[in-house]
Write a protein that holds these residues in place. Structure first.
Motif, PDB file in Angstrom:
ATOM      1  N   SER A 239      33.244  44.872  30.965  1.00 27.09           N
ATOM      2  CA  SER A 239      34.292  44.009  30.390  1.00 27.09           C
ATOM      3  C   SER A 239      35.624  44.225  31.095  1.00 27.09           C
ATOM      4  O   SER A 239      36.385  43.277  31.315  1.00 27.09           O
ATOM      5  CB  SER A 239      34.482  44.310  28.896  1.00 27.09           C
ATOM      6  OG  SER A 239      33.358  43.893  28.194  1.00 27.09           O
ATOM      7  N   ILE A 240      35.909  45.473  31.431  1.00 25.56           N
ATOM      8  CA  ILE A 240      37.170  45.761  32.141  1.00 25.56           C
ATOM      9  C   ILE A 240      37.160  45.058  33.500  1.00 25.56           C
ATOM     10  O   ILE A 240      38.141  44.425  33.905  1.00 25.56           O
ATOM     11  CB  ILE A 240      37.351  47.290  32.296  1.00 25.56           C
ATOM     12  CG1 ILE A 240      37.568  47.918  30.922  1.00 25.56           C
ATOM     13  CG2 ILE A 240      38.509  47.616  33.247  1.00 25.56           C
ATOM     14  CD1 ILE A 240      37.555  49.440  30.914  1.00 25.56           C
ATOM     15  N   LEU A 241      36.031  45.176  34.174  1.00 26.42           N
ATOM     16  CA  LEU A 241      35.908  44.534  35.487  1.00 26.42           C
ATOM     17  C   LEU A 241      36.095  43.017  35.363  1.00 26.42           C
ATOM     18  O   LEU A 241      36.805  42.396  36.152  1.00 26.42           O
ATOM     19  CB  LEU A 241      34.522  44.862  36.068  1.00 26.42           C
ATOM     20  CG  LEU A 241      34.361  44.653  37.553  1.00 26.42           C
ATOM     21  CD1 LEU A 241      35.278  45.579  38.331  1.00 26.42           C
ATOM     22  CD2 LEU A 241      32.907  44.881  37.961  1.00 26.42           C
ATOM     23  N   PHE A 242      35.467  42.452  34.342  1.00 24.50           N
ATOM     24  CA  PHE A 242      35.562  41.007  34.119  1.00 24.50           C
ATOM     25  C   PHE A 242      37.030  40.593  33.943  1.00 24.50           C
ATOM     26  O   PHE A 242      37.486  39.610  34.535  1.00 24.50           O
ATOM     27  CB  PHE A 242      34.737  40.618  32.888  1.00 24.50           C
ATOM     28  CG  PHE A 242      34.783  39.152  32.560  1.00 24.50           C
ATOM     29  CD1 PHE A 242      34.036  38.243  33.296  1.00 24.50           C
ATOM     30  CD2 PHE A 242      35.592  38.667  31.533  1.00 24.50           C
ATOM     31  CE1 PHE A 242      34.085  36.875  33.005  1.00 24.50           C
ATOM     32  CE2 PHE A 242      35.650  37.310  31.238  1.00 24.50           C
ATOM     33  CZ  PHE A 242      34.892  36.420  31.978  1.00 24.50           C
ATOM     34  N   ALA A 243      37.756  41.361  33.142  1.00 22.57           N
ATOM     35  CA  ALA A 243      39.175  41.035  32.899  1.00 22.57           C
ATOM     36  C   ALA A 243      39.969  41.105  34.204  1.00 22.57           C
ATOM     37  O   ALA A 243      40.777  40.223  34.509  1.00 22.57           O
ATOM     38  CB  ALA A 243      39.756  41.990  31.863  1.00 22.57           C
ATOM     39  N   LEU A 244      39.711  42.153  34.991  1.00 21.90           N
ATOM     40  CA  LEU A 244      40.458  42.341  36.242  1.00 21.90           C
ATOM     41  C   LEU A 244      40.122  41.271  37.284  1.00 21.90           C
ATOM     42  O   LEU A 244      40.952  40.943  38.125  1.00 21.90           O
ATOM     43  CB  LEU A 244      40.156  43.727  36.827  1.00 21.90           C
ATOM     44  CG  LEU A 244      40.777  44.909  36.084  1.00 21.90           C
ATOM     45  CD1 LEU A 244      40.174  46.218  36.584  1.00 21.90           C
ATOM     46  CD2 LEU A 244      42.296  44.914  36.277  1.00 21.90           C
ATOM     47  N   GLN A 245      38.904  40.770  37.226  1.00 26.97           N
ATOM     48  CA  GLN A 245      38.472  39.815  38.252  1.00 26.97           C
ATOM     49  C   GLN A 245      38.852  38.378  37.939  1.00 26.97           C
ATOM     50  O   GLN A 245      38.543  37.476  38.711  1.00 26.97           O
ATOM     51  CB  GLN A 245      36.952  39.908  38.438  1.00 26.97           C
ATOM     52  CG  GLN A 245      36.533  41.183  39.175  1.00 26.97           C
ATOM     53  CD  GLN A 245      35.044  41.295  39.313  1.00 26.97           C
ATOM     54  OE1 GLN A 245      34.298  40.900  38.412  1.00 26.97           O
ATOM     55  NE2 GLN A 245      34.587  41.819  40.423  1.00 26.97           N
ATOM     56  N   GLN A 246      39.517  38.164  36.810  1.00 21.03           N
ATOM     57  CA  GLN A 246      39.975  36.801  36.524  1.00 21.03           C
ATOM     58  C   GLN A 246      41.109  36.452  37.483  1.00 21.03           C
ATOM     59  O   GLN A 246      41.903  37.332  37.862  1.00 21.03           O
ATOM     60  CB  GLN A 246      40.473  36.699  35.077  1.00 21.03           C
ATOM     61  CG  GLN A 246      39.396  36.933  34.036  1.00 21.03           C
ATOM     62  CD  GLN A 246      38.182  36.054  34.269  1.00 21.03           C
ATOM     63  OE1 GLN A 246      38.288  34.837  34.282  1.00 21.03           O
ATOM     64  NE2 GLN A 246      37.028  36.672  34.479  1.00 21.03           N
ATOM     65  N   PRO A 247      41.184  35.179  37.875  1.00 22.27           N
ATOM     66  CA  PRO A 247      42.305  34.768  38.731  1.00 22.27           C
ATOM     67  C   PRO A 247      43.639  35.142  38.085  1.00 22.27           C
ATOM     68  O   PRO A 247      43.727  35.265  36.859  1.00 22.27           O
ATOM     69  CB  PRO A 247      42.149  33.248  38.808  1.00 22.27           C
ATOM     70  CG  PRO A 247      40.720  32.991  38.479  1.00 22.27           C
ATOM     71  CD  PRO A 247      40.278  34.078  37.547  1.00 22.27           C
ATOM     72  N   ARG A 248      44.663  35.297  38.915  1.00 26.10           N
ATOM     73  CA  ARG A 248      45.909  35.899  38.431  1.00 26.10           C
ATOM     74  C   ARG A 248      46.660  35.048  37.399  1.00 26.10           C
ATOM     75  O   ARG A 248      47.542  35.565  36.717  1.00 26.10           O
ATOM     76  CB  ARG A 248      46.839  36.236  39.607  1.00 26.10           C
ATOM     77  CG  ARG A 248      46.300  37.359  40.472  1.00 26.10           C
ATOM     78  CD  ARG A 248      47.414  38.242  41.005  1.00 26.10           C
ATOM     79  NE  ARG A 248      48.125  38.929  39.953  1.00 26.10           N
ATOM     80  CZ  ARG A 248      47.725  40.073  39.367  1.00 26.10           C
ATOM     81  NH1 ARG A 248      46.606  40.650  39.739  1.00 26.10           N
ATOM     82  NH2 ARG A 248      48.444  40.621  38.421  1.00 26.10           N
ATOM     83  N   HIS A 249      46.302  33.776  37.278  1.00 24.85           N
ATOM     84  CA  HIS A 249      46.990  32.993  36.240  1.00 24.85           C
ATOM     85  C   HIS A 249      46.372  33.244  34.857  1.00 24.85           C
ATOM     86  O   HIS A 249      46.862  32.717  33.857  1.00 24.85           O
ATOM     87  CB  HIS A 249      46.973  31.493  36.571  1.00 24.85           C
ATOM     88  CG  HIS A 249      45.603  30.861  36.497  1.00 24.85           C
ATOM     89  ND1 HIS A 249      44.643  31.056  37.450  1.00 24.85           N
ATOM     90  CD2 HIS A 249      45.045  30.065  35.552  1.00 24.85           C
ATOM     91  CE1 HIS A 249      43.553  30.382  37.121  1.00 24.85           C
ATOM     92  NE2 HIS A 249      43.768  29.780  35.967  1.00 24.85           N
ATOM     93  N   ILE A 250      45.307  34.044  34.832  1.00 23.20           N
ATOM     94  CA  ILE A 250      44.639  34.328  33.544  1.00 23.20           C
ATOM     95  C   ILE A 250      44.927  35.764  33.129  1.00 23.20           C
ATOM     96  O   ILE A 250      44.696  36.703  33.897  1.00 23.20           O
ATOM     97  CB  ILE A 250      43.112  34.134  33.667  1.00 23.20           C
ATOM     98  CG1 ILE A 250      42.791  32.683  34.031  1.00 23.20           C
ATOM     99  CG2 ILE A 250      42.407  34.544  32.369  1.00 23.20           C
ATOM    100  CD1 ILE A 250      41.328  32.428  34.311  1.00 23.20           C
ATOM    101  N   ASN A 251      45.428  35.938  31.929  1.00 18.43           N
ATOM    102  CA  ASN A 251      45.599  37.281  31.350  1.00 18.43           C
ATOM    103  C   ASN A 251      44.687  37.375  30.126  1.00 18.43           C
ATOM    104  O   ASN A 251      44.943  36.740  29.096  1.00 18.43           O
ATOM    105  CB  ASN A 251      47.050  37.500  30.923  1.00 18.43           C
ATOM    106  CG  ASN A 251      47.333  38.958  30.590  1.00 18.43           C
ATOM    107  OD1 ASN A 251      47.899  39.677  31.402  1.00 18.43           O
ATOM    108  ND2 ASN A 251      46.936  39.427  29.415  1.00 18.43           N
ATOM    109  N   LEU A 252      43.633  38.113  30.256  1.00 16.69           N
ATOM    110  CA  LEU A 252      42.741  38.308  29.099  1.00 16.69           C
ATOM    111  C   LEU A 252      43.402  39.350  28.192  1.00 16.69           C
ATOM    112  O   LEU A 252      43.202  40.544  28.360  1.00 16.69           O
ATOM    113  CB  LEU A 252      41.379  38.798  29.590  1.00 16.69           C
ATOM    114  CG  LEU A 252      40.248  37.784  29.478  1.00 16.69           C
ATOM    115  CD1 LEU A 252      39.006  38.263  30.181  1.00 16.69           C
ATOM    116  CD2 LEU A 252      39.952  37.479  28.031  1.00 16.69           C
TER     117      LEU A 252
END
Ligand code: 8X3
Length: 272
Positions: A239-252
């Motif tokens: 889950s941490i990896l998923f959050a970090l790999q989102q494009p920079r306009h996305i803040n999970l």
């Protein structure tokens, strides 16, 4: 809004949206076990250079060796550090924190499981020093460097205990509520600097967590996870990896993740 044709919508949905972490540098606290170790492995596999922080140097040395075996090109620095040590800031300053793109602020613990009036204030201090004072200080130091370069990601390990207060866990829950409040404010204060602040809030994860909470009583720790398929550290690292790999306009902002069999801290379905 004009009706859009289907084809570009399909193209946009199909577009590859995962950000590469290759060549980035992460700082992971509590890296010698559990979620910290698992997230270090995941980041290493993505080509992310690592600063591994923990008290147990021998384990960090072994982890570094294993990670270099998995991905030989990485730069990995080990930092033997007790995050509750008041001088630990100097240690953190000695590494070039301006190089840190990703902070995984993970070190934390629960000490004891008892009613407030029966609990041990020494346990309170341990939790407050690690989960609150040290976690805040690490985020402050690293975020101040991220602000200077107008980029960076902070991922903080919270808990379902940030959302619920349960009996016998008053101080642990209070520390996790505090982590949530602090990092929500940090997110607001760093919006304009292109910094992302993300929280991962797990429920029952079978790591050393319960062994530490019950002061080494392995049988009691095992009973916490009896009859359920608990999460493991790798589930949270994913889950941490998923959050970090989102494009920079996305803040999970927050991922709350529990075993299917856990509804909340006290509602757990156990297999008969
Ligand atoms: C650990 C999860 O449910 O024991 O943060 O509080 S719980």
């Amino acid at each position: 809004m004009d009706e859009q044709s289907i084809k570009p919508l399909i193209g946009s949905a199909l577009a590859q949206r995962r950000l590469s972490l290759h060549g980035k540098t992460a700082l992971v606290t509590g890296a010698s076990s559990g979620i910290g170790l698992a997230v270090s492995v995941k980041l290493a596999m993505e080509g992310c250079n690592l600063n591994l922080v923990a008290r147990r140097k021998d384990r960090l040395i072994e982890l570094k060796r294993e990670l270099l075996h998995l991905n030989p090109g990485l730069q990995i620095k080990i930092i033997e550090l007790d995050v509750t040590n008041k001088n630990c800031g100097n240690e953190l300053d000695s590494l070039n924190a301006t190089d840190v793109d990703i902070l995984v602020n993970n070190a934390g613990l629960a000490a004891g499981f008892a009613k407030i009036v029966e609990s041990n204030p020494d346990d309170w201090s341990k939790m407050l020093e690690t989960n609150v004072s040290a976690a805040f200080e690490i985020s402050r130091r690293v975020a101040s460097k991220m602000i200077l370069k107008n980029s960076g990601d902070v991922v903080v390990l919270s808990s379902v205990a940030a959302h619920y207060s349960y009996d016998n866990g008053a101080v642990y829950c209070a520390t996790k509520h505090a982590i949530k409040a602090f990092h929500e404010a940090l997110r607001l204060e760093t919006l304009e600097h292109g910094i992302r602040v993300m929280m991962v809030s797990p429920g029952m994860v079978e790591t050393e967590f319960s062994v530490v909470r019950f002061a080494g009583d392995q049988n009691r720790a095992n009973s916490v996870y009896q009859g359920i398929q608990a999460l493991d550290a790798g589930d949270i690292a994913e889950s941490i990896l998923f959050a970090l790999q989102q494009p920079r306009h996305i803040n999970l902002d927050e991922i709350i993740i529990k075993p299917q069999q856990q509804g909340n801290p006290w509602k757990v379905y156990r297999n008969p």
